[in-house]
Enzyme design. Structure first.
Site, PDB file in Angstrom:
ATOM      1  N   ARG A 261      -2.167  -6.077  -7.921  1.00  0.00           N
ATOM      2  CA  ARG A 261      -0.721  -6.886  -7.762  1.00  0.00           C
ATOM      3  C   ARG A 261      -0.841  -8.228  -8.855  1.00  0.00           C
ATOM      4  O   ARG A 261       0.387  -8.382  -9.386  1.00  0.00           O
ATOM      5  CB  ARG A 261      -0.981  -7.683  -6.468  1.00  0.00           C
ATOM      6  CG  ARG A 261      -1.028  -6.803  -5.238  1.00  0.00           C
ATOM      7  CD  ARG A 261      -1.494  -7.511  -3.836  1.00  0.00           C
ATOM      8  NE  ARG A 261      -2.895  -7.802  -4.236  1.00  0.00           N
ATOM      9  CZ  ARG A 261      -3.560  -8.119  -3.070  1.00  0.00           C
ATOM     10  NH1 ARG A 261      -3.018  -8.275  -2.116  1.00  0.00           N
ATOM     11  NH2 ARG A 261      -4.931  -8.491  -3.280  1.00  0.00           N
TER      12      ARG A 261
ATOM     13  N   SER B 199      -2.966  -7.625   3.441  1.00  0.00           N
ATOM     14  CA  SER B 199      -3.217  -7.387   4.761  1.00  0.00           C
ATOM     15  C   SER B 199      -3.558  -8.634   5.375  1.00  0.00           C
ATOM     16  O   SER B 199      -3.243  -9.086   6.442  1.00  0.00           O
ATOM     17  CB  SER B 199      -4.128  -6.457   4.979  1.00  0.00           C
ATOM     18  OG  SER B 199      -4.089  -5.159   4.408  1.00  0.00           O
TER      19      SER B 199
ATOM     20  N   LYS C 249     -18.082  -5.366   8.680  1.00  0.00           N
ATOM     21  CA  LYS C 249     -16.853  -6.071   8.954  1.00  0.00           C
ATOM     22  C   LYS C 249     -16.327  -5.721  10.260  1.00  0.00           C
ATOM     23  O   LYS C 249     -16.539  -4.710  10.777  1.00  0.00           O
ATOM     24  CB  LYS C 249     -15.747  -5.607   7.818  1.00  0.00           C
ATOM     25  CG  LYS C 249     -15.847  -6.250   6.563  1.00  0.00           C
ATOM     26  CD  LYS C 249     -14.775  -6.049   5.583  1.00  0.00           C
ATOM     27  CE  LYS C 249     -14.707  -6.537   4.310  1.00  0.00           C
ATOM     28  NZ  LYS C 249     -13.489  -6.168   3.431  1.00  0.00           N
TER      29      LYS C 249
ATOM     30  N   HIS D 125       0.825  -1.238   0.049  1.00  0.00           N
ATOM     31  CA  HIS D 125       0.058  -0.024   0.148  1.00  0.00           C
ATOM     32  C   HIS D 125       0.879   1.170  -0.087  1.00  0.00           C
ATOM     33  O   HIS D 125       0.604   2.197  -0.759  1.00  0.00           O
ATOM     34  CB  HIS D 125      -0.867   0.108   1.375  1.00  0.00           C
ATOM     35  CG  HIS D 125      -1.796  -1.049   1.242  1.00  0.00           C
ATOM     36  ND1 HIS D 125      -2.088  -1.870   2.516  1.00  0.00           N
ATOM     37  CD2 HIS D 125      -2.875  -1.452   0.386  1.00  0.00           C
ATOM     38  CE1 HIS D 125      -2.955  -2.608   2.287  1.00  0.00           C
ATOM     39  NE2 HIS D 125      -3.650  -2.373   1.119  1.00  0.00           N
TER      40      HIS D 125
HETATM   41  O1  PNS Z   1      -8.527  -2.624   0.480  1.00  0.00           O
HETATM   42  P1  PNS Z   1      -9.818  -3.262   0.118  1.00  0.00           P
HETATM   43  O2  PNS Z   1     -10.619  -3.909   1.014  1.00  0.00           O
HETATM   44  O3  PNS Z   1      -9.618  -3.758  -1.265  1.00  0.00           O
HETATM   45  O4  PNS Z   1     -10.876  -1.710  -0.609  1.00  0.00           O
HETATM   46  C1  PNS Z   1     -11.900  -2.130  -1.043  1.00  0.00           C
HETATM   47  C2  PNS Z   1     -12.864  -0.661  -1.197  1.00  0.00           C
HETATM   48  C3  PNS Z   1     -12.906   0.012   0.269  1.00  0.00           C
HETATM   49  C4  PNS Z   1     -11.964   0.260  -2.059  1.00  0.00           C
HETATM   50  C5  PNS Z   1     -14.219  -1.065  -1.617  1.00  0.00           C
HETATM   51  O5  PNS Z   1     -14.741  -2.108  -0.971  1.00  0.00           O
HETATM   52  C6  PNS Z   1     -14.960   0.240  -1.683  1.00  0.00           C
HETATM   53  O6  PNS Z   1     -15.056   1.024  -2.571  1.00  0.00           O
HETATM   54  N1  PNS Z   1     -16.096   0.186  -0.836  1.00  0.00           N
HETATM   55  C7  PNS Z   1     -16.978   1.104  -0.557  1.00  0.00           C
HETATM   56  C8  PNS Z   1     -18.254   0.867  -1.226  1.00  0.00           C
HETATM   57  C9  PNS Z   1     -18.149   1.170  -2.470  1.00  0.00           C
HETATM   58  O7  PNS Z   1     -17.927   2.163  -3.150  1.00  0.00           O
HETATM   59  N2  PNS Z   1     -18.853   0.248  -3.278  1.00  0.00           N
HETATM   60  C10 PNS Z   1     -19.097   0.421  -4.718  1.00  0.00           C
HETATM   61  C11 PNS Z   1     -17.833  -0.351  -5.647  1.00  0.00           C
HETATM   62  S1  PNS Z   1     -18.495  -1.874  -6.132  1.00  0.00           S
END
Ligand code: PNS
Length: 160
Positions: free
Chosen positions: A90, A128, A41, A17
């Protein structure tokens, strides 16, 4: 001024990150890292802890800001005045999920684009989740996260 947001869970932030944040900070005038507060979560670190850890890990980058957010990433980007969402890629296994998310976001907000930064090779395997798994069993995570983060992880897990 070009602003980008980098949303994620960062539970905890990894060297992968941080590589994306550092590279993003060279491409944009400002990068706002959004730490997702997701009540569905149960993360290892609270959103406040994740924000504080990220602040410390990025203290040397003066155009990087860390904030918590909940709800949609595109709404977070709008509130920040950002037209770009940064995500790290990745491996091919990330691609399907990331593509689906980027395309969904583009339908929700056609004025906001997702920009993928391919993770540097040395961090391509890192997540993570694996950091937490290795630490749970007392393994060495010093190559995966900054030293102060590894201390926080072990403290939280009660291992080592
Ligand atoms: O670090 P991560 O868990 O891979 O991040 C995922 C994240 C936070 C980018 C994604 O879950 C997100 O954007 N969540 C907010 C809700 C949202 O906007 N959902 C629509 C996208 S499908």
């Amino acid at each position: 001024m070009t602003t980008a947001v980098y949303p994620g869970s960062f539970d905890p932030v990894t060297n992968g990150h941080l590589d994306v944040i550092e590279r993003g900070s060279k491409l944009f005038d400002k990068v706002i890292v959004g730490v997702l507060h997701n009540s569905a979560k149960s993360p290892l670190f609270s959103v406040e802890e994740r924000v504080n850890i990220l602040k410390e890990a990025t203290a040397h980058l003066n155009n990087v800001e860390i904030v918590a957010f909940s709800g949609l990433s595109v709404e977070f980007a709008r509130k920040c005045g950002a037209k770009v969402i940064i995500r790290g890629l990745r491996a091919i296994t990330d691609f399907e999920y990331e593509l689906q998310m980027a395309q969904t976001n583009r339908v929700l907000a056609p004025d906001i684009d997702t920009m993928f930064l391919t993770t540097s090779l040395e961090f391509a395997y890192l997540s993570s989740t694996t950091v937490k798994e290795v630490a749970t069993f007392g393994g060495d995570i010093s190559k995966f996260v900054p030293e102060f983060v590894s201390r926080e992880v072990y403290k939280k897990l009660g291992s080592q």
